[in-house]
Motif scaffolding. Structure first.
Motif, PDB file in Angstrom:
ATOM      1  N   HIS A 152     -36.158  -9.396 -35.698  1.00 42.43           N
ATOM      2  CA  HIS A 152     -35.863  -9.373 -34.261  1.00 42.43           C
ATOM      3  C   HIS A 152     -35.825 -10.796 -33.691  1.00 42.43           C
ATOM      4  O   HIS A 152     -34.952 -11.118 -32.871  1.00 42.43           O
ATOM      5  CB  HIS A 152     -36.916  -8.544 -33.521  1.00 42.43           C
ATOM      6  CG  HIS A 152     -36.855  -7.091 -33.851  1.00 42.43           C
ATOM      7  ND1 HIS A 152     -37.927  -6.236 -33.680  1.00 42.43           N
ATOM      8  CD2 HIS A 152     -35.848  -6.323 -34.351  1.00 42.43           C
ATOM      9  CE1 HIS A 152     -37.588  -5.017 -34.053  1.00 42.43           C
ATOM     10  NE2 HIS A 152     -36.330  -5.043 -34.464  1.00 42.43           N
ATOM     11  N   LEU A 153     -36.747 -11.655 -34.125  1.00 42.26           N
ATOM     12  CA  LEU A 153     -36.762 -13.030 -33.642  1.00 42.26           C
ATOM     13  C   LEU A 153     -35.505 -13.782 -34.061  1.00 42.26           C
ATOM     14  O   LEU A 153     -34.959 -14.581 -33.289  1.00 42.26           O
ATOM     15  CB  LEU A 153     -38.012 -13.750 -34.169  1.00 42.26           C
ATOM     16  CG  LEU A 153     -39.356 -13.292 -33.597  1.00 42.26           C
ATOM     17  CD1 LEU A 153     -40.504 -13.981 -34.315  1.00 42.26           C
ATOM     18  CD2 LEU A 153     -39.429 -13.573 -32.109  1.00 42.26           C
ATOM     19  N   THR A 154     -35.067 -13.542 -35.280  1.00 41.65           N
ATOM     20  CA  THR A 154     -33.828 -14.184 -35.735  1.00 41.65           C
ATOM     21  C   THR A 154     -32.632 -13.738 -34.908  1.00 41.65           C
ATOM     22  O   THR A 154     -31.763 -14.544 -34.553  1.00 41.65           O
ATOM     23  CB  THR A 154     -33.590 -13.861 -37.219  1.00 41.65           C
ATOM     24  OG1 THR A 154     -34.719 -14.293 -37.994  1.00 41.65           O
ATOM     25  CG2 THR A 154     -32.337 -14.562 -37.732  1.00 41.65           C
ATOM     26  N   GLU A 155     -32.599 -12.451 -34.578  1.00 42.19           N
ATOM     27  CA  GLU A 155     -31.512 -11.931 -33.744  1.00 42.19           C
ATOM     28  C   GLU A 155     -31.567 -12.538 -32.344  1.00 42.19           C
ATOM     29  O   GLU A 155     -30.533 -12.934 -31.792  1.00 42.19           O
ATOM     30  CB  GLU A 155     -31.624 -10.406 -33.668  1.00 42.19           C
ATOM     31  CG  GLU A 155     -30.533  -9.755 -32.832  1.00 42.19           C
ATOM     32  CD  GLU A 155     -30.697  -8.249 -32.756  1.00 42.19           C
ATOM     33  OE1 GLU A 155     -29.941  -7.601 -31.996  1.00 42.19           O
ATOM     34  OE2 GLU A 155     -31.595  -7.722 -33.449  1.00 42.19           O
ATOM     35  N   TYR A 156     -32.766 -12.622 -31.775  1.00 41.89           N
ATOM     36  CA  TYR A 156     -32.898 -13.229 -30.448  1.00 41.89           C
ATOM     37  C   TYR A 156     -32.498 -14.705 -30.476  1.00 41.89           C
ATOM     38  O   TYR A 156     -31.824 -15.199 -29.564  1.00 41.89           O
ATOM     39  CB  TYR A 156     -34.345 -13.104 -29.946  1.00 41.89           C
ATOM     40  CG  TYR A 156     -34.803 -11.685 -29.719  1.00 41.89           C
ATOM     41  CD1 TYR A 156     -33.916 -10.686 -29.365  1.00 41.89           C
ATOM     42  CD2 TYR A 156     -36.158 -11.344 -29.848  1.00 41.89           C
ATOM     43  CE1 TYR A 156     -34.343  -9.388 -29.157  1.00 41.89           C
ATOM     44  CE2 TYR A 156     -36.587 -10.043 -29.640  1.00 41.89           C
ATOM     45  CZ  TYR A 156     -35.675  -9.068 -29.299  1.00 41.89           C
ATOM     46  OH  TYR A 156     -36.102  -7.778 -29.092  1.00 41.89           O
ATOM     47  N   SER A 157     -32.931 -15.413 -31.507  1.00 43.09           N
ATOM     48  CA  SER A 157     -32.646 -16.845 -31.581  1.00 43.09           C
ATOM     49  C   SER A 157     -31.161 -17.119 -31.733  1.00 43.09           C
ATOM     50  O   SER A 157     -30.642 -18.097 -31.190  1.00 43.09           O
ATOM     51  CB  SER A 157     -33.416 -17.472 -32.749  1.00 43.09           C
ATOM     52  OG  SER A 157     -34.813 -17.297 -32.594  1.00 43.09           O
ATOM     53  N   SER A 158     -30.464 -16.276 -32.481  1.00 42.79           N
ATOM     54  CA  SER A 158     -29.020 -16.462 -32.649  1.00 42.79           C
ATOM     55  C   SER A 158     -28.268 -16.288 -31.337  1.00 42.79           C
ATOM     56  O   SER A 158     -27.152 -16.783 -31.191  1.00 42.79           O
ATOM     57  CB  SER A 158     -28.483 -15.474 -33.691  1.00 42.79           C
ATOM     58  OG  SER A 158     -28.703 -14.128 -33.267  1.00 42.79           O
ATOM     59  N   GLU A 159     -28.891 -15.607 -30.368  1.00 46.45           N
ATOM     60  CA  GLU A 159     -28.285 -15.440 -29.047  1.00 46.45           C
ATOM     61  C   GLU A 159     -28.692 -16.546 -28.079  1.00 46.45           C
ATOM     62  O   GLU A 159     -28.336 -16.511 -26.898  1.00 46.45           O
ATOM     63  CB  GLU A 159     -28.675 -14.080 -28.467  1.00 46.45           C
ATOM     64  CG  GLU A 159     -28.179 -12.891 -29.287  1.00 46.45           C
ATOM     65  CD  GLU A 159     -28.656 -11.571 -28.726  1.00 46.45           C
ATOM     66  OE1 GLU A 159     -29.344 -11.595 -27.682  1.00 46.45           O
ATOM     67  OE2 GLU A 159     -28.345 -10.519 -29.319  1.00 46.45           O
ATOM     68  N   GLY A 160     -29.452 -17.521 -28.565  1.00 45.71           N
ATOM     69  CA  GLY A 160     -29.868 -18.634 -27.722  1.00 45.71           C
ATOM     70  C   GLY A 160     -31.081 -18.359 -26.863  1.00 45.71           C
ATOM     71  O   GLY A 160     -31.308 -19.064 -25.881  1.00 45.71           O
ATOM     72  N   LEU A 161     -31.885 -17.358 -27.230  1.00 45.17           N
ATOM     73  CA  LEU A 161     -33.071 -17.011 -26.451  1.00 45.17           C
ATOM     74  C   LEU A 161     -34.304 -17.736 -26.996  1.00 45.17           C
ATOM     75  O   LEU A 161     -34.412 -17.977 -28.196  1.00 45.17           O
ATOM     76  CB  LEU A 161     -33.310 -15.495 -26.480  1.00 45.17           C
ATOM     77  CG  LEU A 161     -32.155 -14.621 -25.998  1.00 45.17           C
ATOM     78  CD1 LEU A 161     -32.518 -13.149 -26.119  1.00 45.17           C
ATOM     79  CD2 LEU A 161     -31.766 -14.961 -24.571  1.00 45.17           C
ATOM     80  N   ARG A 162     -35.227 -18.058 -26.110  1.00 39.99           N
ATOM     81  CA  ARG A 162     -36.467 -18.712 -26.490  1.00 39.99           C
ATOM     82  C   ARG A 162     -37.517 -17.642 -26.771  1.00 39.99           C
ATOM     83  O   ARG A 162     -37.781 -16.782 -25.922  1.00 39.99           O
ATOM     84  CB  ARG A 162     -36.941 -19.656 -25.385  1.00 39.99           C
ATOM     85  CG  ARG A 162     -35.883 -20.650 -24.966  1.00 39.99           C
ATOM     86  CD  ARG A 162     -36.348 -21.585 -23.885  1.00 39.99           C
ATOM     87  NE  ARG A 162     -37.427 -22.450 -24.351  1.00 39.99           N
ATOM     88  CZ  ARG A 162     -37.947 -23.431 -23.624  1.00 39.99           C
ATOM     89  NH1 ARG A 162     -37.507 -23.652 -22.397  1.00 39.99           N
ATOM     90  NH2 ARG A 162     -38.913 -24.175 -24.122  1.00 39.99           N
ATOM     91  N   THR A 163     -38.126 -17.695 -27.937  1.00 35.09           N
ATOM     92  CA  THR A 163     -38.965 -16.602 -28.408  1.00 35.09           C
ATOM     93  C   THR A 163     -40.436 -17.021 -28.472  1.00 35.09           C
ATOM     94  O   THR A 163     -40.767 -18.192 -28.657  1.00 35.09           O
ATOM     95  CB  THR A 163     -38.527 -16.151 -29.810  1.00 35.09           C
ATOM     96  OG1 THR A 163     -38.583 -17.260 -30.717  1.00 35.09           O
ATOM     97  CG2 THR A 163     -37.097 -15.622 -29.762  1.00 35.09           C
ATOM     98  N   LEU A 164     -41.297 -16.035 -28.320  1.00 37.39           N
ATOM     99  CA  LEU A 164     -42.736 -16.189 -28.472  1.00 37.39           C
ATOM    100  C   LEU A 164     -43.283 -14.958 -29.189  1.00 37.39           C
ATOM    101  O   LEU A 164     -42.718 -13.858 -29.093  1.00 37.39           O
ATOM    102  CB  LEU A 164     -43.442 -16.332 -27.115  1.00 37.39           C
ATOM    103  CG  LEU A 164     -43.247 -17.646 -26.346  1.00 37.39           C
ATOM    104  CD1 LEU A 164     -43.928 -17.545 -24.984  1.00 37.39           C
ATOM    105  CD2 LEU A 164     -43.819 -18.813 -27.125  1.00 37.39           C
TER     106      LEU A 164
END
Length: 490
Positions: A152-164
């Motif tokens: 899920h983090l990889t998917e979020y990061s590929s969309e340019g989102l900042r993850t925690l």
């Protein structure tokens, strides 16, 4: 959201409850409760019944997370130094705050130790996935959740989102007593307080239970892609240092036009010094680049600056400035290059452990090249980088004024950097050049007048006062006219 409304006491519902509780409690946001007068129209009895809460914090990310928790029914209602009050779907929950470990660039996470009304003590932690996954408890169930969270983090990061990543665990009485003793000593220490607090935080930030992950969209300011493109066309190397995940950094680089589709991306992700060295050597050989750490190479690199680009996010930083070879040994030599180095590889590349990696990169460029460096940032973690650079620029944004206070120049938005460098910078360079030449020729004329008058009028001292008369009595008019003559002449 469905898990919160199920009449179950399972682990999933408890984990969802702790997840939103962590978002509301693990932060430094201050809620400001105000009466909403717009809800009463003509009825004085209803005045002030509806209250609006405005959240004030150092980071806009924290404000976004607290607002998201409030949207799901976990509203931060009150915060003091000793307790917080959270409204959970209408029920007030008072939690005693025993200690708070704020976010720092070394740990890349923050935690809070709270006591619940039933006297149970928990530590709530949130931080970057690069540091959070290493302190999770090792169980088979956690491994399954960890793999799903990573995807899920990889998917979020590929969309340019900042993850925690969010995690928590219970503390025993012995662990709590040990932590409290160390925390009080570290908080009152006058020597190496930050290091002692990090060691104290490590006592409770371990064997955590994974609760979930968050993703926040960090929108670009207006005019950022155009400003970066203008700087690149002017021959300025643009490097990006960011603590986001590598996928997020690449996505943001594409959105701000720092990276383009025709660029050849050189990605360095090594787990040892030898592996990083081999990856860099292979990339240099494959793409036809060579180190540029000599004066002659620097001069040649400036001439070819329009054909090569470097992009370094942090997690993305580099110790080698690469220069494109003039030969055409490889078919992809003409394509611009983008160098992307993961932050975990930075320690091996620099061969030292940096407390401030951003400042270390600036110091590296200053020590190994003759180029001028400019650092621009808007957060407290950019202060060391801004102070290390030859020119520091601070952006006054939502993350406070620490960067502005430590900078040489302050601006409201990133796009103003284009005019600062390409317009005012050019004018300043031209004016300084005129001033230097003016002072040189002014002093030359003044000294030569005395030099030629001394041999001819050394016998008659009264005539020798003529140059002094020009310099003192008539000098004001003379030196006021000379700059205009100088400008017309040159």
């Amino acid at each position: 959201m469905d898990l919160l409304h199920k009449d179950l006491a399972g682990d999933e519902r408890i984990a969802a409850h702790l997840f939103f509780l962590t978002l509301a409690a693990c932060n430094t946001v201050i809620p400001i409760v105000s009466q909403d007068a717009s809800s009463s129209h003509g009825s004085s009895d209803s005045w002030g019944e509806v209250k609006a809460i405005d959240y004030q914090g150092e980071s806009p990310d924290e404000q976004a997370l607290v607002s998201a928790a409030s949207a799901y029914g976990y509203t931060l209602h009150e915060r003091t130094s000793g307790h917080i009050v959270i409204d959970i779907n209408g029920d007030k929950l008072r939690l005693d705050v025993l200690g708070l470990h704020e976010f720092d660039s070394v740990r890349k996470r923050m935690s809070v130790v709270i006591r619940f009304p039933d006297n149970t003590v928990k530590v709530l932690v949130k931080g970057a996935d690069s540091t959070m996954f290493s302190i999770l408890a090792d169980t088979e169930k956690v491994d399954q959740i960890r793999q799903a969270t990573r995807s899920h983090l990889t998917e979020y990061s590929s969309e340019g989102l900042r993850t925690l990543v969010v995690a928590a665990r219970d503390l025993t009485d012995a662990e709590l007593e040990q932590w409290q003793c160390r925390y009080e000593d570290a908080s009152t220490s006058l020597i190496d307080r930050a290091a002692k607090l990090r060691q104290t935080a490590a006592l409770v930030e371990c064997n955590l239970k994974l609760l979930g992950a968050t993703a926040i969209e960090d929108k670009l300011q207006d005019g950022v892609p155009e400003a970066i493109e203008s700087l690149r066309q002017a021959g300025i190397k643009v490097w990006v240092l960011t603590g986001d995940k590598q996928e997020t950094a690449i996505s943001i680089g594409l959105s701000c036009k720092l990276l383009t589709a025709d660029m050849q991306q050189i990605i360095i992700n090594g787990n040892s010094e030898e592996e990083c060295r081999n990856l860099l050597t292979d990339a240099m050989t494959r793409h036809g680049v060579q180190p540029a750490n000599r004066k002659k190479q620097n001069s040649k690199r400036r001439k070819n600056s329009e054909n090569g680009y470097l992009e370094i996010p942090d997690d993305t930083k580099s110790s080698n400035v690469l220069q494109r070879r003039s030969g055409k040994e490889e078919p992809d030599v003409c394509a611009p290059l983008a160098l992307i180095i993961d932050g975990n590889s930075l320690v091996y590349i620099l061969e030292k452990d940096l407390q401030s990696e951003k400042a270390g990169i600036v110091d590296l460029i200053k020590s190994r090249t003759d180029d001028m460096t400019l650092a621009i940032g808007d957060g407290a973690n950019d202060v060391s980088m801004i102070q290390m650079a030859d020119v520091g620029v601070g952006i006054c944004g939502q993350e406070g004024r620490q960067a502005v206070m430590a900078s040489d120049f302050a601006m409201g938005q990133f796009r103003f950097l284009k005019r600062l460098l390409l317009v005012h910078g050019h004018w300043n360079y031209q004016r300084v050049g005129y001033l230097v030449l003016y002072n040189f020729y002014r002093n030359a004329v003044f000294v030569l007048m005395l030099f030629w008058y001394v041999p001819f009028f050394v016998v008659k001292s009264e005539l020798f006062e003529f140059p002094r008369c020009i310099a003192q009595k008539k000098g004001g008019t003379y030196w006021a006219i000379s700059p205009h003559v100088f400008v017309i002449h040159f």
